[in-house]
Design a protein around this motif. Sequence first.
Motif, PDB file in Angstrom:
ATOM      1  N   ARG A 260       0.835  -1.193   0.000  1.00  0.00           N
ATOM      2  CA  ARG A 260       0.000   0.000   0.000  1.00  0.00           C
ATOM      3  C   ARG A 260       0.876   1.252   0.000  1.00  0.00           C
ATOM      4  N   ASP A 261       0.291   2.378  -0.377  1.00  0.00           N
ATOM      5  CA  ASP A 261       1.018   3.636  -0.331  1.00  0.00           C
ATOM      6  C   ASP A 261       1.344   3.999   1.110  1.00  0.00           C
ATOM      7  N   VAL A 262       2.509   4.603   1.312  1.00  0.00           N
ATOM      8  CA  VAL A 262       2.920   5.039   2.639  1.00  0.00           C
ATOM      9  C   VAL A 262       2.668   6.536   2.745  1.00  0.00           C
ATOM     10  N   PRO A 263       1.705   6.961   3.571  1.00  0.00           N
ATOM     11  CA  PRO A 263       1.399   8.391   3.685  1.00  0.00           C
ATOM     12  C   PRO A 263       2.553   9.174   4.287  1.00  0.00           C
ATOM     13  N   ARG A 264       2.546  10.452   4.049  1.00  0.00           N
ATOM     14  CA  ARG A 264       3.596  11.328   4.564  1.00  0.00           C
ATOM     15  C   ARG A 264       3.707  11.229   6.080  1.00  0.00           C
ATOM     16  N   ALA A 265       2.584  11.138   6.774  1.00  0.00           N
ATOM     17  CA  ALA A 265       2.614  11.099   8.243  1.00  0.00           C
ATOM     18  C   ALA A 265       3.427   9.931   8.765  1.00  0.00           C
ATOM     19  N   ALA A 345      -1.942  12.791  13.721  1.00  0.00           N
ATOM     20  CA  ALA A 345      -2.612  11.521  13.483  1.00  0.00           C
ATOM     21  C   ALA A 345      -2.575  10.705  14.772  1.00  0.00           C
ATOM     22  N   ASP A 406      -6.587   7.206  13.277  1.00  0.00           N
ATOM     23  CA  ASP A 406      -5.903   7.264  11.982  1.00  0.00           C
ATOM     24  C   ASP A 406      -5.051   6.033  11.730  1.00  0.00           C
ATOM     25  N   ASP A 447      -7.043   1.248   5.029  1.00  0.00           N
ATOM     26  CA  ASP A 447      -6.943   2.660   4.653  1.00  0.00           C
ATOM     27  C   ASP A 447      -6.439   3.506   5.813  1.00  0.00           C
ATOM     28  N   CYS A 448      -5.567   2.928   6.658  1.00  0.00           N
ATOM     29  CA  CYS A 448      -5.061   3.666   7.808  1.00  0.00           C
ATOM     30  C   CYS A 448      -3.582   3.346   7.998  1.00  0.00           C
ATOM     31  N   LEU A 449      -2.931   4.108   8.857  1.00  0.00           N
ATOM     32  CA  LEU A 449      -1.555   3.831   9.229  1.00  0.00           C
ATOM     33  C   LEU A 449      -1.497   2.541  10.043  1.00  0.00           C
ATOM     34  N   THR A 466       2.247   0.206   6.958  1.00  0.00           N
ATOM     35  CA  THR A 466       2.842   1.413   6.388  1.00  0.00           C
ATOM     36  C   THR A 466       4.187   1.723   7.019  1.00  0.00           C
TER      37      THR A 466
END
Length: 668
Positions: A260-265, A345, A406, A447-449, A466
Amino acid sequence: MTAASGIWQPHDGTPRPPEEMRFQAAGLTFTCTATPFPPPLATAAPEPTSAGGDAGRAPGASGDRGQAAQAGQGSTSPEAAPDSTGIAPDGTEPGGAINAGAGVLGSGEGGGARWVVAETAPGVLEVRVTPERAATVRVAWRVPCVDATAFWAADGGEHRGLPPFWRRPRTAALEKNAPVGCLVGAGDVALCTYAAAEVVRPVRTRTGVVEETGEFGFWVEHEAEPGKGVVLRMDLTRRHFATTLAEVAEWWGSRNGLARDVPRAARMPAYSTWYAMQQHVDAASVERQAAPAAELGCEAIIVDDGWHSDDRGRGYGYVGEWEPSRTSFPDISGHVAKVRGEGLAYLLWYALPFVGRHTALWDRVRPYTLAYKEHMNAAIVDPRYPVIRKLLADHVTRAVREWGMDGLKIDFIDQFAVEDPPPPGPEADCATVNEGVRRLLAQLPGDCLVELRQPYVSPGLWPYATMIRASDCPLSPAHNRQRTVDLRLIAGPLAVHADMLMWHPDENPQRVAGQLINVLFAVPQISVDLTALTPAQEEALRFWLSFFRDHADVLQRGRFEPARPDLAYPQVTARSDDTVITARYAPMPVRVPDTGTLWLANGDASADVLLQVATPGTARATVVDCRGRTEGDELVDLAPGPVEVTVPEGGLLRLERQGQAGRSRSRN
């Protein structure tokens, strides 16, 4: 070159050595065996144990588990991971397409198996051995142990010496470790890096010095079905060991689907409650840390153990129901909203495998347990059962969907790796715990960290996470450095987090900065009372968190070059096209790049830093102390050879080659 000694040993569990097959490729001799699985036995399940009895079964757990050969043997699920079967004897992938760039070096059959070796790049091999029937396949080889300095393994801990070949084999599976290793030579070159394609089921490896010959031996084995086989990647290119391990991670990613994509946070500094509060955590204490954490540059807060119970005994007898403590968190949704209102978050801790003995769930889960941990006062539940997976997934999903979390801190996945688990019963829908864990993680919110932790570092977990954190090492900067560097080498797309940083209230700012520098190439998690920092500690923390944030792209995703794994990485470098960031943890010389900007973080107590200059020129040298206060700013002439500069402990040198200031500043 002969085969590695010890491919079969008397304690392997077979009465006699299986038939061996030998073949040669790329100057190596491989020895393979394919030992057929024993026929399943219809044996009665053991009787349930009494409370406090056998540590391998929960007290009073039901013995009616069914036969080992039943309960979904060979079953699949819609979310099953792609099969990694490697190259076929004609050089094709399983689907029939030519394996791009692969040149078949040889193929053949014997000993109940077929083999093929292809060169996918100069010096990089893929070896596949496929049994004629279901069998445990073992592949062995050895290389001259010349100029060898260290053996790197994903579960190597602090030991990087050369082990003996006769030591106990290592096991890697979805729940624990990763099937990869590297024999490192002088100059940090990889003499032989290997990895297995299997990332869910158990893979056993034995590696070490063969005393009789002075060679380094390897064998890798796992159970294989007909048409699937054992697939190995071997790198004999003698490049930097970190480069070869990074390519292993790319290989795993290409074979097993994208994470999955790794969010900036996930890549920004975080605050954790664990060392700062232990189990004495409540809404007020978390909210008190939220504003200063955000102001210092953190973008997430992680609430650890203690939120779900009023028990403060450090055990796990009360975990599993996952209801917020009415005393400590009377309004969990409102509390989360307040913390998120500070720009943070919010992640919540779950010890996923455990159900405590003092919970109302205890009697309900007793028939579905893998083991009972007396010292933890909790059972490890069995994810092969849909009822257990639904129970656990519903709990954590509620935190995200109803309470507004989050993300999730998922702890203790490695506890699912129980030796000799009981056979699955008729309600189970998969035969192995590995597959049960994978199905459980696939049911968690996607869809979360999600934070995982060493030692569960298998690439099979990438789709469900993530970030991944170093295992616990409170107040041990050297261990935190080694563990985060180890993670960076094979973490693939995941953000690598340091274990939480803590310090004594009387600690000096140089040592606070030193802890941060030791995890410079990972994401720092801070776990102290931010309202009680001394002014000097706060300045050091603020300065270095700012540096992490400003240079996150290079630090976390630049070309990664740790040095000397045999010495626990006394120097580490990350670089982009025009920026080099080096951290120094011992009095080793630091190479100055020919162009661009060098940032040198001094994590050693000595302030006399030796630079090695290859290309002459002029540079602006700016030195700041551990709190970011300027101690020197001047133009210096760089003559080829050694140049000595002074950088205080916990301080930073910026050395910017003249004529390139604009480009460097635009990037930083």
